[in-house]
Design a protein around this motif. Structure first.
Motif, PDB file in Angstrom:
ATOM      1  N   LEU A  16       9.469   0.512  11.967  1.00 32.58           N
ATOM      2  CA  LEU A  16       9.930   1.716  12.667  1.00 32.58           C
ATOM      3  C   LEU A  16      10.173   2.899  11.737  1.00 32.58           C
ATOM      4  CD1 LEU A  16      11.024   3.221  15.193  1.00 32.58           C
ATOM      5  CD2 LEU A  16      13.218   2.085  14.776  1.00 32.58           C
ATOM      6  N   PHE A  17      10.975   2.670  10.689  1.00 35.70           N
ATOM      7  CA  PHE A  17      11.367   3.803   9.851  1.00 35.70           C
ATOM      8  C   PHE A  17      10.203   4.311   8.989  1.00 35.70           C
ATOM      9  CE2 PHE A  17      15.451   1.817  10.926  1.00 35.70           C
ATOM     10  CZ  PHE A  17      16.021   2.911  11.565  1.00 35.70           C
ATOM     11  N   SER A  18       9.206   3.470   8.749  1.00 36.43           N
ATOM     12  CA  SER A  18       8.017   3.928   8.027  1.00 36.43           C
ATOM     13  C   SER A  18       7.189   4.818   8.943  1.00 36.43           C
ATOM     14  CB  SER A  18       7.148   2.751   7.570  1.00 36.43           C
ATOM     15  OG  SER A  18       7.938   1.740   7.033  1.00 36.43           O
ATOM     16  N   GLY A  40      17.601  10.694  10.918  1.00 41.83           N
ATOM     17  CA  GLY A  40      16.885   9.524  11.428  1.00 41.83           C
ATOM     18  C   GLY A  40      17.406   8.243  10.809  1.00 41.83           C
ATOM     19  N   ILE A  41      16.806   7.833   9.706  1.00 41.90           N
ATOM     20  CA  ILE A  41      17.252   6.590   9.056  1.00 41.90           C
ATOM     21  C   ILE A  41      18.691   6.770   8.565  1.00 41.90           C
ATOM     22  CG2 ILE A  41      16.347   7.168   6.743  1.00 41.90           C
ATOM     23  CD1 ILE A  41      15.544   4.098   6.603  1.00 41.90           C
ATOM     24  N   GLY A  42      19.451   5.705   8.653  1.00 44.20           N
ATOM     25  CA  GLY A  42      20.862   5.788   8.263  1.00 44.20           C
ATOM     26  C   GLY A  42      21.051   5.757   6.761  1.00 44.20           C
ATOM     27  N   ASP A  43      20.572   6.802   6.097  1.00 46.79           N
ATOM     28  CA  ASP A  43      20.761   6.844   4.645  1.00 46.79           C
ATOM     29  C   ASP A  43      21.855   7.855   4.309  1.00 46.79           C
ATOM     30  OD1 ASP A  43      20.517   6.314   2.022  1.00 46.79           O
ATOM     31  OD2 ASP A  43      18.498   7.120   1.770  1.00 46.79           O
ATOM     32  N   ALA A 106      21.814  -6.166   2.598  1.00 48.54           N
ATOM     33  CA  ALA A 106      21.980  -6.920   3.846  1.00 48.54           C
ATOM     34  C   ALA A 106      20.657  -7.015   4.598  1.00 48.54           C
ATOM     35  CB  ALA A 106      23.037  -6.258   4.721  1.00 48.54           C
ATOM     36  N   LYS A 107      19.778  -6.037   4.380  1.00 47.71           N
ATOM     37  CA  LYS A 107      18.465  -6.110   5.024  1.00 47.71           C
ATOM     38  C   LYS A 107      17.733  -7.353   4.519  1.00 47.71           C
ATOM     39  CE  LYS A 107      14.260  -3.263   5.496  1.00 47.71           C
ATOM     40  NZ  LYS A 107      13.692  -1.961   5.131  1.00 47.71           N
ATOM     41  N   CYS A 108      17.779  -7.550   3.190  1.00 48.74           N
ATOM     42  CA  CYS A 108      17.119  -8.731   2.593  1.00 48.74           C
ATOM     43  C   CYS A 108      17.800 -10.004   3.090  1.00 48.74           C
ATOM     44  CB  CYS A 108      17.180  -8.711   1.072  1.00 48.74           C
ATOM     45  SG  CYS A 108      16.977  -7.089   0.367  1.00 48.74           S
ATOM     46  N   VAL A 129      17.657  -3.277  19.186  1.00 52.72           N
ATOM     47  CA  VAL A 129      18.128  -4.058  18.045  1.00 52.72           C
ATOM     48  C   VAL A 129      17.599  -3.483  16.726  1.00 52.72           C
ATOM     49  CG1 VAL A 129      16.193  -5.696  17.858  1.00 52.72           C
ATOM     50  CG2 VAL A 129      18.520  -6.501  17.412  1.00 52.72           C
ATOM     51  N   TYR A 130      18.345  -3.735  15.655  1.00 46.62           N
ATOM     52  CA  TYR A 130      17.867  -3.408  14.298  1.00 46.62           C
ATOM     53  C   TYR A 130      16.585  -4.227  14.079  1.00 46.62           C
ATOM     54  CZ  TYR A 130      18.195  -3.276   9.122  1.00 46.62           C
ATOM     55  OH  TYR A 130      17.962  -3.116   7.779  1.00 46.62           O
ATOM     56  N   PRO A 131      15.443  -3.570  13.833  1.00 48.59           N
ATOM     57  CA  PRO A 131      14.153  -4.259  13.895  1.00 48.59           C
ATOM     58  C   PRO A 131      13.989  -5.439  12.929  1.00 48.59           C
ATOM     59  CG  PRO A 131      13.857  -1.877  13.519  1.00 48.59           C
ATOM     60  CD  PRO A 131      15.315  -2.129  13.535  1.00 48.59           C
ATOM     61  N   SER A 247      26.221  -0.582   1.218  1.00 53.85           N
ATOM     62  CA  SER A 247      25.350   0.585   1.436  1.00 53.85           C
ATOM     63  C   SER A 247      26.046   1.697   2.193  1.00 53.85           C
ATOM     64  CB  SER A 247      24.108   0.180   2.233  1.00 53.85           C
ATOM     65  OG  SER A 247      23.221  -0.512   1.406  1.00 53.85           O
ATOM     66  N   LYS A 248      26.579   1.351   3.357  1.00 55.21           N
ATOM     67  CA  LYS A 248      27.162   2.391   4.199  1.00 55.21           C
ATOM     68  C   LYS A 248      28.635   2.594   3.860  1.00 55.21           C
ATOM     69  CE  LYS A 248      23.135   1.939   5.677  1.00 55.21           C
ATOM     70  NZ  LYS A 248      22.328   1.681   6.829  1.00 55.21           N
ATOM     71  N   THR A 249      29.271   1.540   3.354  1.00 59.62           N
ATOM     72  CA  THR A 249      30.683   1.619   2.993  1.00 59.62           C
ATOM     73  C   THR A 249      30.876   2.477   1.748  1.00 59.62           C
ATOM     74  OG1 THR A 249      30.814  -0.655   3.739  1.00 59.62           O
ATOM     75  CG2 THR A 249      32.709   0.171   2.529  1.00 59.62           C
ATOM     76  N   PHE A 386      18.214   7.848  22.306  1.00 59.20           N
ATOM     77  CA  PHE A 386      17.832   8.415  21.016  1.00 59.20           C
ATOM     78  C   PHE A 386      19.013   8.261  20.056  1.00 59.20           C
ATOM     79  CE2 PHE A 386      16.553  11.870  18.143  1.00 59.20           C
ATOM     80  CZ  PHE A 386      15.171  11.678  18.110  1.00 59.20           C
ATOM     81  N   ARG A 387      18.707   7.989  18.780  1.00 59.99           N
ATOM     82  CA  ARG A 387      19.803   7.792  17.818  1.00 59.99           C
ATOM     83  C   ARG A 387      19.840   8.904  16.771  1.00 59.99           C
ATOM     84  NH1 ARG A 387      19.966   3.200  13.224  1.00 59.99           N
ATOM     85  NH2 ARG A 387      19.044   4.960  12.106  1.00 59.99           N
ATOM     86  N   LEU A 388      21.046   9.423  16.534  1.00 61.49           N
ATOM     87  CA  LEU A 388      21.256  10.343  15.411  1.00 61.49           C
ATOM     88  C   LEU A 388      22.290   9.718  14.483  1.00 61.49           C
ATOM     89  CD1 LEU A 388      21.512  13.791  17.273  1.00 61.49           C
ATOM     90  CD2 LEU A 388      19.572  12.949  15.929  1.00 61.49           C
TER      91      LEU A 388
HETATM   92  C1  MLT Z   1      19.027   2.267   9.909  1.00 65.40           C
HETATM   93  O1  MLT Z   1      18.793   3.463   9.885  1.00 65.40           O
HETATM   94  O2  MLT Z   1      18.992   1.596  10.937  1.00 65.40           O
HETATM   95  C2  MLT Z   1      19.412   1.604   8.630  1.00 65.40           C
HETATM   96  O3  MLT Z   1      19.680   2.537   7.652  1.00 65.40           O
HETATM   97  C3  MLT Z   1      18.324   0.796   8.136  1.00 65.40           C
HETATM   98  C4  MLT Z   1      18.817  -0.178   7.133  1.00 65.40           C
HETATM   99  O4  MLT Z   1      20.011  -0.301   6.877  1.00 65.40           O
HETATM  100  O5  MLT Z   1      17.958  -0.855   6.597  1.00 65.40           O
END
Ligand code: MLT
Length: 410
Positions: A16-18, A40-43, A106-108, A129-131, A247-249, A386-388
């Motif tokens: 998806l994110f690619s 878009g991507i949660g970075d 956590a993705k891995c 769902v998270y793909p 990552s997000k924390t 839609f997600r922001l």
């Molecule tokens: C997301 O945007 O859903 C996440 O950043 C992706 C991820 O954590 O791999």
């Protein structure tokens, strides 16, 4: 001639994110003068906090000395980090350091954990769902073919979440072996109370299923009755594995550090009905396929729990929370129906009548030059949503809402 793993042929063309990154790059190439805002991507966008940087710098100096040099570390993570995680994140919950496995993401972990399960295992996921949960099981041959009409894979149990059920998944009618839950939820930004989560824990116990609980966004929880860990629910230590991430924390999306909690009380069955410890299996897998996260990074992660680190990280989380508020309230003011964004960095909105999620994506990009993630990219029940993310800068969050309001408001 060798043959490939044909399960890969069942996957959708690209992650998806690619796909989104490619679309955005094309737009930017054709419109070099436009300033695109990416939500878009949660970075994350805030820099790593000083306490963490200092700890990593110190570790760099240390490994440059004969006494402090480190070669391969323990595959499961250094004791200093496993201990500090157990003492802080799982205080009073009875999780031991040797139930914590430090990793590079956590993705891995979510992707790798499927190594432990039989290839015939029935998988249940929420929809959307998270793909990663779905795709890694497709790769592992646990799905049938993708059905273009329904947008679903055969042999996968989908638990729809939408405004119709208040984003609380129903217990599945067909009994799964493995149940993926992510709360605070990615992508909907919604949460489950302890009572709602308990239903799943009891169900897993009753049906001898396992829950894979992704708690990557727990740091964003504000409401007191929302559990940060599934182990706050009685009985979960027998049926659940939990994933967490720095990552997000703590802004580690580039630094990379996370961990999986595999309690010694979680058992699976062999075909001969022998009870097998998942902690042992995961340890075996980890020692075979992984050489541990880097020492420097683990020292950085340790500093997340220091007094200074904690304070500095809290400020960053507050910053993203404020963005979430700006986005949520701004969208509501512009007439959108909005979910999430309170105990989560994700804001989940209903797209305007008459548009699909991808059509809204295209319009938002071309007219407001704002990037988000189409709900349908996360599963068929995400269609129309839609997600922001709130991980952008405050200035960009404000500007994005201004542009969205200008194009779609009123
Ligand atoms: C997301 O945007 O859903 C996440 O950043 C992706 C991820 O954590 O791999």
């Amino acid at each position: 001639m060798f043959y490939i793993n044909e399960n890969f042929l069942n996957l959708q063309d690209s992650y998806l994110f690619s796909t989104i990154a490619k679309k955005v790059a094309e737009f930017q190439q054709n419109n070099p003068d436009k300033k695109v805002i990416k939500l878009g991507i949660g970075d994350v966008t805030k820099p790593i906090v000083p306490a963490v940087c200092d700890a990593m710098k110190k570790a760099v100096d240390e490994i440059g000395t004969a006494e402090g040099f480190k070669g391969y570390g323990p595959e499961q993570g250094y004791d200093f980090l496993r201990k500090v995680i157990a003492e802080n994140d799982y205080k009073g919950l009875g999780i031991e350091p040797d139930e914590i496995f430090v990793s590079d993401g956590a993705k891995c972990d979510c992707g790798n954990i499927v190594d432990l399960f039989d290839s015939e295992s029935k998988i249940a996921i929420t929809d959307p769902v998270y793909p990663v949960y779905l795709d890694t099981n497709v790769m592992g041959g646990r799905s049938g073919k993708f059905n273009k009409d329904t947008g679903k894979y055969e042999n996968i149990i989908y638990m729809p979440v939408s405004s119709e059920n208040n984003f609380v998944p129903e217990l599945p009618l067909i009994t799964p072996d493995v149940i993926y839950l992510c709360f605070p939820n990615n992508p909907t930004g919604t949460v489950l109370t302890k009572q709602q989560l308990k239903k799943f824990v009891d169900y897993a116990k009753e049906n001898k299923s396992i829950i894979l609980f992704d708690a990557a966004y727990e740091a964003f929880i504000q409401d007191e009755n929302i559990p940060h860990s599934i182990y706050e629910v009685e009985g979960a230590k027998d049926v659940a594995i939990e994933f967490r991430s720095f990552s997000k924390t703590a802004g580690f999306t580039g630094v990379r550090c996370a961990f999986a909690v595999v309690p010694k009380t979680v058992y699976g069955l062999s075909k001969s009905e022998e009870k097998i410890s998942l902690n042992k299996l995961w340890n075996r897998r980890t020692t075979t396929k992984f050489n541990g996260a880097s020492y420097i990074v683990q020292r950085g992660a340790e500093a997340v729990y220091s007094e200074e680190g904690r304070k500095q990280i809290r400020e960053n989380i507050e910053y993203y929370r404020e963005n979430a508020k700006i986005i949520k309230e701004g969208l509501e003011k512009a007439g959108f129906t909005v979910f999430g964004g309170v105990n989560s960095p994700y804001i989940w909105l209903k797209v305007p009548e008459g548009l699909t999620s991808w059509e809204f994506f295209d319009e938002l990009l071309s007219k407001a030059n704002v990037v988000g993630t189409p709900g349908s990219g996360f599963g068929p029940s995400g269609e129309g949503y839609f997600r922001l993310t709130s991980f952008g800068t405050k200035e960009n969050s404000i500007e994005a809402i201004r542009r969205i309001t200008e194009v779609f408001g009123g």
